[in-house]
Design an enzyme around this catalytic site. Sequence first.
Site, PDB file in Angstrom:
ATOM      1  N   HIS A  65       0.835  -1.203   0.000  1.00 53.63           N
ATOM      2  CA  HIS A  65       0.000   0.000   0.000  1.00 53.63           C
ATOM      3  C   HIS A  65       0.871   1.255   0.000  1.00 53.63           C
ATOM      4  O   HIS A  65       0.547   2.243  -0.642  1.00 53.63           O
ATOM      5  CB  HIS A  65      -0.932   0.011   1.220  1.00 53.63           C
ATOM      6  CG  HIS A  65      -2.153  -0.827   1.035  1.00 53.63           C
ATOM      7  ND1 HIS A  65      -3.382  -0.493   1.548  1.00 53.63           N
ATOM      8  CD2 HIS A  65      -2.346  -1.985   0.381  1.00 53.63           C
ATOM      9  CE1 HIS A  65      -4.274  -1.409   1.211  1.00 53.63           C
ATOM     10  NE2 HIS A  65      -3.659  -2.333   0.518  1.00 53.63           N
ATOM     11  N   ASP A  66       1.964   1.194   0.728  1.00 56.52           N
ATOM     12  CA  ASP A  66       2.874   2.337   0.738  1.00 56.52           C
ATOM     13  C   ASP A  66       3.417   2.587  -0.673  1.00 56.52           C
ATOM     14  O   ASP A  66       3.363   3.711  -1.178  1.00 56.52           O
ATOM     15  CB  ASP A  66       4.030   2.066   1.717  1.00 56.52           C
ATOM     16  CG  ASP A  66       4.922   3.289   1.890  1.00 56.52           C
ATOM     17  OD1 ASP A  66       4.412   4.421   1.751  1.00 56.52           O
ATOM     18  OD2 ASP A  66       6.120   3.119   2.176  1.00 56.52           O
ATOM     19  N   VAL A  69       1.088   4.148  -3.453  1.00 59.47           N
ATOM     20  CA  VAL A  69       0.633   5.524  -3.285  1.00 59.47           C
ATOM     21  C   VAL A  69       1.863   6.400  -3.072  1.00 59.47           C
ATOM     22  O   VAL A  69       2.522   6.294  -2.047  1.00 59.47           O
ATOM     23  CB  VAL A  69      -0.319   5.642  -2.074  1.00 59.47           C
ATOM     24  CG1 VAL A  69      -0.886   7.048  -1.983  1.00 59.47           C
ATOM     25  CG2 VAL A  69      -1.438   4.620  -2.164  1.00 59.47           C
ATOM     26  N   GLY A  71       4.774   6.108  -4.096  1.00 63.29           N
ATOM     27  CA  GLY A  71       6.046   5.400  -3.995  1.00 63.29           C
ATOM     28  C   GLY A  71       6.337   4.961  -2.570  1.00 63.29           C
ATOM     29  O   GLY A  71       5.637   5.341  -1.627  1.00 63.29           O
ATOM     30  N   ASP A  73       7.590   5.473   0.430  1.00 63.73           N
ATOM     31  CA  ASP A  73       8.105   6.637   1.133  1.00 63.73           C
ATOM     32  C   ASP A  73       7.525   6.775   2.535  1.00 63.73           C
ATOM     33  O   ASP A  73       7.578   7.836   3.140  1.00 63.73           O
ATOM     34  CB  ASP A  73       7.782   7.909   0.336  1.00 63.73           C
ATOM     35  CG  ASP A  73       6.277   8.091   0.155  1.00 63.73           C
ATOM     36  OD1 ASP A  73       5.518   7.193   0.589  1.00 63.73           O
ATOM     37  OD2 ASP A  73       5.858   9.115  -0.404  1.00 63.73           O
ATOM     38  N   SER A  75       4.617   7.086   3.417  1.00 66.27           N
ATOM     39  CA  SER A  75       3.452   7.972   3.519  1.00 66.27           C
ATOM     40  C   SER A  75       2.274   7.245   4.173  1.00 66.27           C
ATOM     41  O   SER A  75       1.441   7.874   4.821  1.00 66.27           O
ATOM     42  CB  SER A  75       3.049   8.502   2.140  1.00 66.27           C
ATOM     43  OG  SER A  75       2.869   7.446   1.219  1.00 66.27           O
ATOM     44  N   ASP A 216      -7.677 -17.104   1.610  1.00 66.77           N
ATOM     45  CA  ASP A 216      -6.823 -18.122   1.011  1.00 66.77           C
ATOM     46  C   ASP A 216      -7.118 -19.407   1.778  1.00 66.77           C
ATOM     47  O   ASP A 216      -6.323 -19.840   2.607  1.00 66.77           O
ATOM     48  CB  ASP A 216      -5.363 -17.671   1.185  1.00 66.77           C
ATOM     49  CG  ASP A 216      -4.362 -18.646   0.616  1.00 66.77           C
ATOM     50  OD1 ASP A 216      -4.766 -19.590  -0.097  1.00 66.77           O
ATOM     51  OD2 ASP A 216      -3.163 -18.462   0.888  1.00 66.77           O
ATOM     52  N   SER A 219      -4.819 -21.988   3.936  1.00 69.73           N
ATOM     53  CA  SER A 219      -3.411 -21.599   4.011  1.00 69.73           C
ATOM     54  C   SER A 219      -3.253 -20.114   4.333  1.00 69.73           C
ATOM     55  O   SER A 219      -2.284 -19.480   3.952  1.00 69.73           O
ATOM     56  CB  SER A 219      -2.732 -21.934   2.675  1.00 69.73           C
ATOM     57  OG  SER A 219      -1.353 -21.746   2.754  1.00 69.73           O
ATOM     58  N   ASP A 224       2.915 -19.138   0.947  1.00 67.35           N
ATOM     59  CA  ASP A 224       3.093 -20.182  -0.060  1.00 67.35           C
ATOM     60  C   ASP A 224       2.262 -19.824  -1.288  1.00 67.35           C
ATOM     61  O   ASP A 224       1.665 -18.755  -1.349  1.00 67.35           O
ATOM     62  CB  ASP A 224       2.664 -21.547   0.511  1.00 67.35           C
ATOM     63  CG  ASP A 224       1.210 -21.553   0.952  1.00 67.35           C
ATOM     64  OD1 ASP A 224       0.438 -20.658   0.533  1.00 67.35           O
ATOM     65  OD2 ASP A 224       0.821 -22.447   1.717  1.00 67.35           O
TER      66      ASP A 224
END
Length: 295
Positions: A65-66, A69, A71, A73, A75, A216, A219, A224
Amino acid sequence: MRSLALILVWMVVFGVVGTCHGGSLKKGFYNNTCPNAEAIIKNATEKRVASDPTLPARFLRMHFHDCFVRGCDASVLLNSTTNNTAEKDAIPNLTLAGFDVIDDIKAEVEKKCPNVVSCADVLALAARDAVSFKVSQTPLWEVLTGRRDSRVSRISEALANLPSPFSNFTTLVQNFANKGLNVQDLVDPSLNATYATFLKTQCQSLSDNTTFVVMDPGSGLTFDNNYYVTLKQNKGLFQSDAALLTNKSSRDVVDKLLGSKEFFKEFAKSMEKMGAIGVLTGNAGEIRKKCYVVN
Ligand SMILES: *[C@@H]1O[C@H](CO)[C@@H](O)[C@H](O)[C@H]1NC(C)=O
Ligand SMILES: *[C@@H]1O[C@H](CO)[C@@H](O)[C@H](O)[C@H]1NC(C)=O
Ligand SMILES: *[C@@H]1O[C@H](CO)[C@@H](O)[C@H](O)[C@H]1NC(C)=O
Ligand SMILES: *[C@@H]1O[C@H](CO)[C@@H](O)[C@H](O)[C@H]1NC(C)=O
Ligand SMILES: *[C@@H]1O[C@H](CO)[C@@H](O)[C@H](O)[C@H]1NC(C)=O
Ligand SMILES: *[C@@H]1O[C@H](CO)[C@@H](O)[C@H](O)[C@H]1NC(C)=O
Ligand SMILES: *[C@@H]1O[C@H](CO)[C@@H](O)[C@H](O)[C@H]1NC(C)=O
Ligand SMILES: *[C@@H]1O[C@H](CO)[C@@H](O)[C@H](O)[C@H]1NC(C)=O
Ligand SMILES: *[C@@H]1O[C@H](CO)[C@@H](O)[C@H](O)[C@H]1NC(C)=O
């Protein structure tokens, strides 16, 4: 782990982050200025993961997520202020727990080397070390360092850039197009009937938005390639998952990633590319003292 598994397919298929801005990241950027930085982060991360097995998935998602948005950084780590609502407070934040743990890990680094190691690097390293812990004696991918922290974080940018599983499909396609992706020919999903029946038994009502289901199945806490196995059984939970089977190139990638060796190799490659998206280096940005507030 599924959101990352999904992103991995997109990255492999569409070569998302081919044009890295990460040219000035370095291996061992803190060798001289904070020689133990990476070891401190690894130790602190492993200690936390040992008592909370959900952290690897949380950190990975946070790092992703960083990076998507503005790059990589940090944020995503900034709190809102009276004048600004930060990325953290965007809807996708609801499952992005673990901020406090990153803040604590950063605090341990600050004790040894104040004002040297960026929050963006702490997050990138912690994500790698959390996922690698218990899976492998050696780190699963290389993390170059030298990122700096942004002074800006806006909720509007998170909402505009993150390919949320809650988005309808139109929005999702637009998210990828904004990252230079050209997504075509995606059709309606076909959910496994057995799985659909099971999911219906989990919800208390049509408006139930508090029940958690594992994305998932079988698992959920393990790093994996099981995501691809369930995907092939038409158990992709979201339209965005099912869509991967409707395009020949992405279907071929899914088939390839059913091989465990290929999965680990491709995952490492994509993480290294993702960790370089739009990073701040040199004199850009700053080294935040506390990850949740600009200096
Ligand atoms: C830090 O040390 C490692 C291991 O000796 C080396 O590979 C790397 O190039 C060094 N990085 C810098 C920036 O000096
Ligand atoms: C990390 O943990 C190991 C094993 O417990 C220890 O030997 C090492 O000194 C620690 N390193 C740092 C930098 O804390
Ligand atoms: C918010 O804006 C006001 C008025 O522009 C300013 O005085 C104040 O310092 C700002 N607060 C923060 C936390 O940026
Ligand atoms: C997530 O956003 C909601 C508002 O959308 C806010 O109330 C909540 O405090 C945020 N959570 C975190 C961990 O920042
Ligand atoms: C800022 O965010 C941290 C989590 O990163 C949280 O623990 C803290 O309460 C927040 N502080 C303020 C002033 O909102
Ligand atoms: C998808 O969501 C967007 C934004 O919420 C909305 O404008 C659009 O009408 C939706 N499209 C469909 C096909 O539901
Ligand atoms: C799959 O998607 C890619 C990217 O949008 C596109 O170039 C390609 O033509 C699609 N393949 C098929 C068989 O639809
Ligand atoms: C769940 O639904 C209620 C009622 O519609 C709403 O007030 C609340 O914000 C929703 N919560 C989440 C996490 O979406
Ligand atoms: C649906 O899931 C079951 C296992 O739960 C699997 O045996 C079956 O092959 C799946 N059906 C389809 C059409 O993929």
